[in-house]
Design a protein around this motif. Structure first.
Motif, short mmCIF file in Angstrom:
data_model
loop_
_atom_site.label_atom_id
_atom_site.label_comp_id
_atom_site.label_asym_id
_atom_site.label_seq_id
_atom_site.Cartn_x
_atom_site.Cartn_y
_atom_site.Cartn_z
N ASP A 1 2.52 13.08 -8.65
CA ASP A 1 2.65 13.52 -10.04
C ASP A 1 1.63 14.62 -10.37
O ASP A 1 1.00 14.60 -11.43
N GLY A 2 1.45 15.54 -9.44
CA GLY A 2 0.54 16.66 -9.65
C GLY A 2 -0.92 16.36 -9.41
O GLY A 2 -1.75 17.25 -9.47
N ARG A 3 -1.25 15.11 -9.13
CA ARG A 3 -2.65 14.74 -8.86
C ARG A 3 -2.88 14.63 -7.37
O ARG A 3 -2.08 14.05 -6.64
N LYS A 4 -3.99 15.14 -6.92
CA LYS A 4 -4.34 15.12 -5.51
C LYS A 4 -5.15 13.86 -5.19
O LYS A 4 -6.15 13.57 -5.84
N GLU A 5 -4.67 13.09 -4.21
CA GLU A 5 -5.39 11.91 -3.70
C GLU A 5 -5.82 12.24 -2.28
O GLU A 5 -4.99 12.62 -1.45
N THR A 6 -7.11 12.13 -1.99
CA THR A 6 -7.65 12.54 -0.69
C THR A 6 -8.34 11.36 -0.01
O THR A 6 -8.97 10.55 -0.67
N GLY A 7 -8.19 11.30 1.30
CA GLY A 7 -8.86 10.28 2.10
C GLY A 7 -9.27 10.83 3.44
O GLY A 7 -8.83 11.90 3.86
N ARG A 8 -10.14 10.11 4.11
CA ARG A 8 -10.60 10.49 5.45
C ARG A 8 -10.34 9.32 6.39
O ARG A 8 -10.27 8.18 5.95
N GLY A 9 -10.20 9.62 7.66
CA GLY A 9 -9.97 8.55 8.62
C GLY A 9 -10.13 9.04 10.05
O GLY A 9 -10.49 10.19 10.30
N THR A 10 -9.85 8.15 10.96
CA THR A 10 -9.87 8.44 12.39
C THR A 10 -8.61 7.86 13.00
O THR A 10 -8.21 6.74 12.67
N ALA A 11 -7.97 8.63 13.87
CA ALA A 11 -6.77 8.16 14.57
C ALA A 11 -6.97 8.40 16.06
O ALA A 11 -7.60 9.38 16.46
N CYS A 12 -6.43 7.51 16.88
CA CYS A 12 -6.50 7.65 18.34
C CYS A 12 -5.10 7.59 18.92
O CYS A 12 -4.25 6.84 18.43
N ARG A 13 -4.87 8.39 19.97
CA ARG A 13 -3.55 8.41 20.61
C ARG A 13 -3.41 7.16 21.47
O ARG A 13 -4.28 6.81 22.25
N GLN A 14 -2.29 6.49 21.30
CA GLN A 14 -1.98 5.27 22.05
C GLN A 14 -1.32 5.64 23.38
O GLN A 14 -0.83 6.75 23.54
N PRO A 15 -1.28 4.72 24.33
CA PRO A 15 -0.66 5.01 25.63
C PRO A 15 0.80 5.47 25.53
O PRO A 15 1.27 6.24 26.35
N ASP A 16 1.51 5.04 24.46
CA ASP A 16 2.91 5.45 24.31
C ASP A 16 3.05 6.82 23.63
O ASP A 16 4.15 7.28 23.37
N GLY A 17 1.91 7.48 23.33
CA GLY A 17 1.94 8.81 22.74
C GLY A 17 1.86 8.83 21.23
O GLY A 17 1.72 9.89 20.64
N THR A 18 1.96 7.67 20.57
CA THR A 18 1.85 7.63 19.11
C THR A 18 0.38 7.66 18.72
O THR A 18 -0.51 7.37 19.52
N TRP A 19 0.14 8.01 17.46
CA TRP A 19 -1.23 8.01 16.93
C TRP A 19 -1.39 6.81 16.02
O TRP A 19 -0.56 6.54 15.16
N ARG A 20 -2.47 6.08 16.21
CA ARG A 20 -2.76 4.89 15.40
C ARG A 20 -4.04 5.14 14.61
O ARG A 20 -5.04 5.56 15.17
N ILE A 21 -3.95 4.90 13.30
CA ILE A 21 -5.14 5.04 12.46
C ILE A 21 -6.08 3.90 12.76
O ILE A 21 -5.71 2.73 12.66
N MET A 22 -7.30 4.25 13.13
CA MET A 22 -8.29 3.24 13.50
C MET A 22 -9.14 2.85 12.29
O MET A 22 -9.61 1.75 12.21
N ASN A 23 -9.38 3.80 11.41
CA ASN A 23 -10.05 3.49 10.14
C ASN A 23 -9.67 4.56 9.15
O ASN A 23 -9.27 5.65 9.51
N ASN A 24 -9.78 4.21 7.88
CA ASN A 24 -9.37 5.11 6.80
C ASN A 24 -10.31 4.87 5.63
O ASN A 24 -10.63 3.74 5.33
N GLN A 25 -10.73 5.94 4.99
CA GLN A 25 -11.66 5.81 3.87
C GLN A 25 -11.08 6.45 2.65
O GLN A 25 -10.42 7.40 2.68
#
Length: 159
Positions: free
Chosen positions: A135-159
């Motif tokens: 709705d026009g408002r910006k929501e921002t977050g930070r995190g870390t993701a690691c690639r899994q053996p199947d090639g997907t990315w999994r979020i390991m932590n999110n702030q």
């Protein structure tokens, strides 16, 4: 009392995460619920004042409200958004923003890989910043993701 509050927050966060991830895949909704619950619990505890009962009640209310709001914000990302974010994590150089507009929700989003590093076992991981516009408002977050053996990315932590 400070330790009781932390224990309640930790226990509720673990229960929320476990309840929402029956297949072992943690979703944005799950991360949003836990992050929102933790933030809400801290805020609720502070609002509860110096009265121990008030702090506990404020913490519990904050966890519930924060988890609901965080889960809602996290669920706004659908499969299209996950694919766009995964593409950016896989292909964008550090500090280069990738932006898209979801055709299903008409929401805009960005993700910026900030730093790439490798775990001792060779797994690539990336710290990132993400933003969605609601709705026009910006929501921002930070995190870390690691690639899994199947090639997907999994979020390991999110702030």
């Amino acid at each position: 009392m400070k330790y009781v509050t932390r224990l309640v927050l930790f226990t509720l966060a673990l229960q929320l995460l476990a309840a929402c991830a029956p297949d072992g895949q943690i979703t944005k909704r799950d991360v949003g619920m836990v992050a929102g619950g933790a933030a809400g619990g801290v805020a609720g505890g502070a609002i509860g004042g110096n009265d121990p009962a008030g702090r506990v009640m404020g913490t519990i209310a904050g966890v519930i409200i924060g988890a609901a709001v965080g889960g809602y914000l996290g669920s706004l990302w659908d499969d299209y958004d996950r694919k766009q974010a995964a593409y950016a994590l896989e292909n964008s150089p550090d500090r280069r923003q990738t932006q898209w507009q979801n055709p299903n929700t008409n929401r805009q989003a960005t993700i910026t890989p900030e730093r790439t590093y490798y775990e001792p076992n060779g797994t690539p991981c990336r710290e990132f910043t993400q933003s969605i516009y609601i709705d026009g408002r910006k929501e921002t977050g930070r995190g870390t993701a690691c690639r899994q053996p199947d090639g997907t990315w999994r979020i390991m932590n999110n702030q």
